[in-house]
Motif scaffolding. Sequence first.
Motif, PDB file in Angstrom:
ATOM      1  N   VAL A 392       0.838  -1.201   0.000  1.00  0.00           N
ATOM      2  CA  VAL A 392       0.000   0.000   0.000  1.00  0.00           C
ATOM      3  C   VAL A 392       0.871   1.248   0.000  1.00  0.00           C
ATOM      4  CG1 VAL A 392      -1.732   1.331   1.260  1.00  0.00           C
ATOM      5  CG2 VAL A 392      -1.839  -1.161   1.289  1.00  0.00           C
ATOM      6  N   PHE A 393       0.484   2.214  -0.836  1.00  0.00           N
ATOM      7  CA  PHE A 393       1.029   3.566  -0.759  1.00  0.00           C
ATOM      8  C   PHE A 393      -0.114   4.497  -0.375  1.00  0.00           C
ATOM      9  CE2 PHE A 393       4.172   1.580  -3.482  1.00  0.00           C
ATOM     10  CZ  PHE A 393       5.362   2.144  -3.051  1.00  0.00           C
ATOM     11  N   LEU A 394       0.078   5.255   0.701  1.00  0.00           N
ATOM     12  CA  LEU A 394      -0.917   6.227   1.146  1.00  0.00           C
ATOM     13  C   LEU A 394      -0.347   7.613   0.845  1.00  0.00           C
ATOM     14  CD1 LEU A 394      -2.489   8.153   3.216  1.00  0.00           C
ATOM     15  CD2 LEU A 394      -3.720   6.116   2.508  1.00  0.00           C
ATOM     16  N   LEU A 395      -0.996   8.343  -0.039  1.00  0.00           N
ATOM     17  CA  LEU A 395      -0.517   9.653  -0.469  1.00  0.00           C
ATOM     18  C   LEU A 395      -1.382  10.767   0.092  1.00  0.00           C
ATOM     19  CD1 LEU A 395       0.062   8.823  -4.265  1.00  0.00           C
ATOM     20  CD2 LEU A 395       1.617   8.462  -2.352  1.00  0.00           C
ATOM     21  N   THR A 396      -0.742  11.888   0.448  1.00  0.00           N
ATOM     22  CA  THR A 396      -1.467  13.063   0.944  1.00  0.00           C
ATOM     23  C   THR A 396      -0.911  14.304   0.256  1.00  0.00           C
ATOM     24  OG1 THR A 396       0.039  13.586   2.765  1.00  0.00           O
ATOM     25  CG2 THR A 396      -1.652  11.945   3.196  1.00  0.00           C
ATOM     26  N   ARG A 397      -1.634  15.397   0.379  1.00  0.00           N
ATOM     27  CA  ARG A 397      -1.174  16.652  -0.220  1.00  0.00           C
ATOM     28  C   ARG A 397      -0.305  17.398   0.790  1.00  0.00           C
ATOM     29  NH1 ARG A 397      -6.011  19.089  -2.355  1.00  0.00           N
ATOM     30  NH2 ARG A 397      -5.667  17.864  -4.243  1.00  0.00           N
ATOM     31  N   GLY A 398       0.946  17.653   0.427  1.00  0.00           N
ATOM     32  CA  GLY A 398       1.873  18.362   1.300  1.00  0.00           C
ATOM     33  C   GLY A 398       2.000  19.816   0.915  1.00  0.00           C
ATOM     34  N   GLU A 399       2.974  20.504   1.529  1.00  0.00           N
ATOM     35  CA  GLU A 399       3.189  21.923   1.223  1.00  0.00           C
ATOM     36  C   GLU A 399       3.685  22.104  -0.208  1.00  0.00           C
ATOM     37  OE1 GLU A 399       5.736  23.670   4.140  1.00  0.00           O
ATOM     38  OE2 GLU A 399       4.090  23.994   5.543  1.00  0.00           O
ATOM     39  N   GLU A 400       4.479  21.136  -0.686  1.00  0.00           N
ATOM     40  CA  GLU A 400       5.001  21.194  -2.051  1.00  0.00           C
ATOM     41  C   GLU A 400       4.723  19.865  -2.737  1.00  0.00           C
ATOM     42  OE1 GLU A 400       9.095  22.227  -1.934  1.00  0.00           O
ATOM     43  OE2 GLU A 400       8.772  24.109  -0.848  1.00  0.00           O
ATOM     44  N   GLY A 401       3.588  19.774  -3.389  1.00  0.00           N
ATOM     45  CA  GLY A 401       3.243  18.539  -4.087  1.00  0.00           C
ATOM     46  C   GLY A 401       2.667  17.486  -3.162  1.00  0.00           C
ATOM     47  N   VAL A 402       2.858  16.230  -3.563  1.00  0.00           N
ATOM     48  CA  VAL A 402       2.290  15.099  -2.838  1.00  0.00           C
ATOM     49  C   VAL A 402       3.389  14.380  -2.073  1.00  0.00           C
ATOM     50  CG1 VAL A 402       1.295  12.785  -3.170  1.00  0.00           C
ATOM     51  CG2 VAL A 402       0.347  14.745  -4.390  1.00  0.00           C
ATOM     52  N   LYS A 403       3.053  13.990  -0.851  1.00  0.00           N
ATOM     53  CA  LYS A 403       3.959  13.165  -0.057  1.00  0.00           C
ATOM     54  C   LYS A 403       3.251  11.866   0.284  1.00  0.00           C
ATOM     55  CE  LYS A 403       6.870  16.702   2.093  1.00  0.00           C
ATOM     56  NZ  LYS A 403       7.389  17.231   3.382  1.00  0.00           N
ATOM     57  N   GLY A 404       4.020  10.826   0.542  1.00  0.00           N
ATOM     58  CA  GLY A 404       3.385   9.556   0.857  1.00  0.00           C
ATOM     59  C   GLY A 404       4.310   8.581   1.533  1.00  0.00           C
ATOM     60  N   SER A 405       3.707   7.534   2.051  1.00  0.00           N
ATOM     61  CA  SER A 405       4.442   6.453   2.692  1.00  0.00           C
ATOM     62  C   SER A 405       3.912   5.128   2.158  1.00  0.00           C
ATOM     63  CB  SER A 405       4.266   6.492   4.211  1.00  0.00           C
ATOM     64  OG  SER A 405       4.929   7.602   4.778  1.00  0.00           O
ATOM     65  N   GLY A 406       4.806   4.162   2.052  1.00  0.00           N
ATOM     66  CA  GLY A 406       4.418   2.833   1.600  1.00  0.00           C
ATOM     67  C   GLY A 406       4.718   1.783   2.641  1.00  0.00           C
ATOM     68  N   ARG A 407       3.897   0.739   2.685  1.00  0.00           N
ATOM     69  CA  ARG A 407       4.114  -0.410   3.554  1.00  0.00           C
ATOM     70  C   ARG A 407       3.914  -1.669   2.712  1.00  0.00           C
ATOM     71  NH1 ARG A 407       5.863   3.233   5.799  1.00  0.00           N
ATOM     72  NH2 ARG A 407       5.572   3.949   7.948  1.00  0.00           N
ATOM     73  N   SER A 408       4.814  -2.615   2.862  1.00  0.00           N
ATOM     74  CA  SER A 408       4.823  -3.755   1.958  1.00  0.00           C
ATOM     75  C   SER A 408       4.414  -5.047   2.647  1.00  0.00           C
ATOM     76  CB  SER A 408       6.213  -3.902   1.335  1.00  0.00           C
ATOM     77  OG  SER A 408       6.167  -4.773   0.227  1.00  0.00           O
ATOM     78  N   ILE A 409       4.394  -6.122   1.855  1.00  0.00           N
ATOM     79  CA  ILE A 409       4.097  -7.465   2.352  1.00  0.00           C
ATOM     80  C   ILE A 409       5.278  -8.373   2.012  1.00  0.00           C
ATOM     81  CG2 ILE A 409       1.604  -7.180   2.087  1.00  0.00           C
ATOM     82  CD1 ILE A 409       1.804  -8.946  -0.440  1.00  0.00           C
ATOM     83  N   GLU A 410       5.271  -9.537   2.601  1.00  0.00           N
ATOM     84  CA  GLU A 410       6.311 -10.524   2.331  1.00  0.00           C
ATOM     85  C   GLU A 410       6.357 -10.828   0.835  1.00  0.00           C
ATOM     86  OE1 GLU A 410       7.194 -15.163   3.664  1.00  0.00           O
ATOM     87  OE2 GLU A 410       5.796 -13.942   4.816  1.00  0.00           O
ATOM     88  N   GLY A 411       7.539 -10.760   0.250  1.00  0.00           N
ATOM     89  CA  GLY A 411       7.682 -11.089  -1.158  1.00  0.00           C
ATOM     90  C   GLY A 411       7.703  -9.906  -2.094  1.00  0.00           C
TER      91      GLY A 411
END
Length: 593
Positions: A392-411
Amino acid sequence: MEKWYVTAKKADFNAWAEKYRISPVTARILRNRDLTEEAEVGRFLYGTLEDCHSPWLLKDMDKAVAEICGAVEGGLPIRVIGDYDVDGICSSYILTRSLEILGARVDTAIPHRIHDGYGLNENLIEDAGRDGIGMIITCDNGIAAAPQIELANSYGIRVIVTDHHEVPFIREAVEGGDIACRRELLPPALAVIDPKQEQCHYPFPGICGGVVAYKMAQALAERTQNEALRNAMDELLEFAALSTVCDVMELKEENRILVKEGLKRLRASKNMGIRALTEVNGIEPGKLSAYHLGFVLGPCLNATGRLDTAKRALELLQSRSRVEAMNAARELKELNDSRKNLTLQGVAQAEEMIEKQHMERDKVMVVFLPQVHESLAGIIAGRIREHYNHPVFLLTRGEEGVKGSGRSIEGYRMYEAMTEIKHYFTKFGGHAMAAGLSMREEDIPHFRRELNEKCRLQDTDFIPRVHIDVPMPLTYGNEKLADELELLEPFGVGNPKPLFAQKNVVFLSGYKMGANKTSARYRVQTPEGEERQLVFFGDLEQFGSFLDEKYGSGSQAALYEGRGHFAVSVAYQLGKNTYKGKTEIQYVMRHYC
């Protein structure tokens, strides 16, 4: 739906059991933790700090220590630059405290999550130049900051990098062939200490930024023979342990020893800030566990970097009086309570969007929630990953463009997958299971499409896997075995609490517990005809639906009315529970089918 696997790795379990005076069951669990040699088993069970690796095995440690000692002796102003999460805060504390003890002219800067973003940036370099800083030491960042370090070099600022993240790289075609060669892109610092470097032959590269900082403190203590710094190593170990758990490092090899020994010291910590944070959260110091580090204390420290400034968390750890520490600890707890509420709202919004846009069909989910506070992106991504078992990548609107964080699964190695499409990012970094990024909003649809086109995961990869250590009747779970399993603590990633399983356990009756009736205790009968009590802290509504579907409508109600007779296969954990001074064996159901 889950798929259960019985781990069946081979070893001479009886020989291990006899040599280390443990049961064959425990020996089998140890083999399941990828131990193969008897010496490894002994170190796992009885390892001490003396079994940890020398800090001098880290590439460039000798260069870094020589440069730092020269800077301290010459009175050169030093600035430690960390990060705004627990690992960054703790590693900043470790390095700053070490340098203070050595008599350095040192201060600390921690980037602001919103205004600065992750790690080094040009503003931090400019600030250092204006403040007359002669040396920058990064901690938990810097490996991907080549342009910023070049800028520092142009100002005559000496830079040492300590980090543990993946090293940026490019793939270059090999002359005369189609095979691409991987070339690391190291920053132009005086010394780069990062166990992930190809040329670093440190025996266990899976350490966090806090442990890298702790290793540097250890090397400085050895080189300078400073008695005060050597005496401070126990306190610094507390923060290396806290970093390791909160940065979700695998509790294997020396990580496990560092956390085990760190917890012993944390339970009797002399650090005012840690003691205050433990107290305001209602934790008995003597019962402090890895769980408390990862799910209670850690989130409080993280909350400052998410909703305010992480400098407040550092100030807590640097408190010199109880009053100062208690005031700061209460503020951190209040911030974390606020963060919890905002997280619940964000998760609900994400799940609603996934349902509306049918994102469950995507191999990799890309969820854009412009109004969610960007500091919560990682937590929300983690919750969604747990729910759907997709990267999953969760994206939000930041001060300059879009920022986001990703969390992965095994494999799914997230950082490597992002490197394949790095043209979409203005900035990115991370490792196999988690990552952060910045990008343009208009590129989100293309990013989602190409990410999924290049994803090589198969349908079977999205089925949650339950790894059973030992198929074992409930009746084998006695007090002796429960005591023995405590030797395997602390539990966490890479060293999960052992999981057992038994088929056809008959559920006879049950009652719901807790103020909100969210857990339950069941009276069950084993196939051998003996009765036991089984506790469940999971989703009671889901378990009830499972019974109704398998045994007919009304089965759930019948169970709680004491009229049950439902055979269920259970995966369970064994432990001990103390309540009102009485200790008893406890069987905790974790999975069922």
